[in-house]
Design a protein around this motif. Structure first.
Motif, PDB file in Angstrom:
ATOM      1  N   SER A   2       0.615  -1.167  -0.025  1.00 57.04           N
ATOM      2  CA  SER A   2       0.307   0.037   0.189  1.00 57.04           C
ATOM      3  C   SER A   2       0.749   1.253  -0.068  1.00 57.04           C
ATOM      4  O   SER A   2      -0.063   1.809  -0.204  1.00 57.04           O
ATOM      5  N   PHE A   3       2.156   1.350   0.125  1.00 59.53           N
ATOM      6  CA  PHE A   3       3.216   2.241  -0.153  1.00 59.53           C
ATOM      7  C   PHE A   3       2.649   3.100  -1.181  1.00 59.53           C
ATOM      8  O   PHE A   3       2.756   4.277  -1.163  1.00 59.53           O
ATOM      9  N   GLU A   9       3.611  -2.308 -12.831  1.00 61.16           N
ATOM     10  CA  GLU A   9       3.305  -2.128 -11.164  1.00 61.16           C
ATOM     11  C   GLU A   9       3.837  -3.043 -10.441  1.00 61.16           C
ATOM     12  O   GLU A   9       2.781  -3.667  -9.724  1.00 61.16           O
ATOM     13  N   CYS A  10       4.635  -4.242 -10.729  1.00 60.33           N
ATOM     14  CA  CYS A  10       4.603  -4.950 -10.445  1.00 60.33           C
ATOM     15  C   CYS A  10       5.469  -4.551  -8.364  1.00 60.33           C
ATOM     16  O   CYS A  10       5.884  -5.511  -8.118  1.00 60.33           O
ATOM     17  N   PHE A  11       6.302  -3.450  -8.807  1.00 66.11           N
ATOM     18  CA  PHE A  11       7.109  -3.350  -7.580  1.00 66.11           C
ATOM     19  C   PHE A  11       8.035  -3.298  -6.993  1.00 66.11           C
ATOM     20  O   PHE A  11       8.739  -3.334  -6.052  1.00 66.11           O
ATOM     21  N   LEU A  12       9.004  -3.915  -7.976  1.00 64.74           N
ATOM     22  CA  LEU A  12       9.840  -4.750  -7.915  1.00 64.74           C
ATOM     23  C   LEU A  12      10.915  -3.551  -8.423  1.00 64.74           C
ATOM     24  O   LEU A  12      12.294  -4.016  -6.969  1.00 64.74           O
ATOM     25  N   CYS A  13      11.110  -2.609  -9.100  1.00 69.37           N
ATOM     26  CA  CYS A  13      11.904  -1.629  -8.761  1.00 69.37           C
ATOM     27  C   CYS A  13      11.966  -0.591  -7.168  1.00 69.37           C
ATOM     28  O   CYS A  13      13.406  -0.740  -7.129  1.00 69.37           O
ATOM     29  N   VAL A  53      17.067   2.288  -1.528  1.00 66.01           N
ATOM     30  CA  VAL A  53      17.071   3.468  -0.545  1.00 66.01           C
ATOM     31  C   VAL A  53      15.813   3.760   0.180  1.00 66.01           C
ATOM     32  O   VAL A  53      15.444   4.300   0.906  1.00 66.01           O
ATOM     33  N   ILE A  54      15.275   3.354  -0.210  1.00 69.15           N
ATOM     34  CA  ILE A  54      13.811   2.427   0.584  1.00 69.15           C
ATOM     35  C   ILE A  54      14.237   1.064   1.305  1.00 69.15           C
ATOM     36  O   ILE A  54      14.165   1.358   2.624  1.00 69.15           O
ATOM     37  N   ASN A  92      13.660   6.845   5.235  1.00 67.25           N
ATOM     38  CA  ASN A  92      13.550   7.372   3.777  1.00 67.25           C
ATOM     39  C   ASN A  92      12.039   7.780   3.128  1.00 67.25           C
ATOM     40  O   ASN A  92      11.422   8.114   2.162  1.00 67.25           O
ATOM     41  N   LYS A  93      11.495   6.347   3.444  1.00 68.68           N
ATOM     42  CA  LYS A  93       9.865   5.785   3.099  1.00 68.68           C
ATOM     43  C   LYS A  93       9.117   7.189   2.855  1.00 68.68           C
ATOM     44  O   LYS A  93       8.283   7.508   2.135  1.00 68.68           O
ATOM     45  N   GLU A  94       9.213   8.000   3.824  1.00 69.10           N
ATOM     46  CA  GLU A  94       7.790   8.835   3.718  1.00 69.10           C
ATOM     47  C   GLU A  94       8.308  10.644   2.844  1.00 69.10           C
ATOM     48  O   GLU A  94       7.420  10.818   1.875  1.00 69.10           O
ATOM     49  N   ALA A  95       9.412   9.795   2.549  1.00 68.15           N
ATOM     50  CA  ALA A  95      10.081  11.812   1.873  1.00 68.15           C
ATOM     51  C   ALA A  95      10.588  11.050   0.139  1.00 68.15           C
ATOM     52  O   ALA A  95      11.270  11.422  -0.175  1.00 68.15           O
TER      53      ALA A  95
END
Length: 246
Positions: free
Chosen positions: A104-105, A145-149, A155-156, A162-165
């Protein structure tokens, strides 16, 4: 002709464990086929997310032998018959159960990007643009949008704070796509990429490009050009001299 493969699959939640399975493999199968066979024969309560099994929905993302991959696009023929194959959930996102994570992020980050804004008075069907501009961002629209990247981006992945920014490569690529659109009249997207989406945290290691199943050149064709536009707007001496506003 089939053979018996050794799989190690993550079971449980954060305090779970890798469990060993011996499972039949047949010619032409992919890792998702084997996970389904495990569900059918040995682990009926195993949680796994999937949909199309054709590499187009992005649902079955996982880490196979430590590398972010789509299970439906990872052929068993890429492994030797005596190789142990380890399947774990994406490490960057909160674990729900077994191979299913809470992504969900990414949807939160998607909503933070202002939508395409055409010129006032221009109705759908009236958009006109050069073919070169169409082709320039067409590559980015292949994203499933597999979100593998997002998963592999250190950084994440390695810095929870870092996740919020930081929006991550998938959504910085979306900003770049909109910035390249000649009819988009939204606010200053390069400045928003720098300030609200954390573009400066990206140090262009190209790890996102390496795991993209659609072979999108995320770093070279989206992130680097976006960084260049930020530099032009903030540090170009001519712009500063004449105080040109975007």
């Amino acid at each position: 002709m089939g053979y018996q493969a050794h799989f190690r699959v993550w079971r449980g939640t954060d305090d779970g464990e890798l469990r060993d399975y011996t499972v039949e493999v047949n010619e032409g199968e992919v890792v998702l086929d084997i996970i389904h066979r495990l569900q059918a024969t040995q682990a009926p309560d195993m949680a796994v997310r999937w949909n199309c099994k054709a590499g187009k929905c992005g649902s079955c993302s996982a880490e196979i032998n430590g590398r972010p991959r789509l299970m439906c696009m990872t052929r068993m023929s890429t492994f030797t018959e005596d190789e142990t194959i380890t399947v774990t959930p994406m490490r960057t996102f909160p674990l729900i159960k077994d191979l299913v994570t809470d992504v969900s992020f990414n949807y939160v980050k998607a909503r933070e990007i202002p939508a395409f804004t055409p010129p006032a008075g221009l109705e759908p069907g009236e958009y006109r643009m050069q073919q070169v501009d169409v082709q320039r961002s067409q590559e980015f629209r292949k994203c499933i949008e597999c979100f593998l990247c997002q998963d592999t981006c250190h950084v994440i992945r390695d810095h929870e704070d870092n996740k919020e920014a930081f929006s991550g490569p998938r959504f910085l690529m979306r900003v770049a796509e909109l910035e390249m659109h000649p009819l988009d009249e939204a606010r200053n997207r390069p400045e928003e990429a720098r300030g609200e989406h954390g573009l400066g945290m990206c140090n262009i290691t190209k790890c996102c490009t390496e795991v993209c199943p659609e072979h999108i050149h995320i770093t070279d064709n989206a992130l680097i050009p976006l960084k260049e536009r930020v530099a032009d707007r903030r540090y170009d001496p001519l712009r500063r001299l004449f105080k040109k506003k975007d």
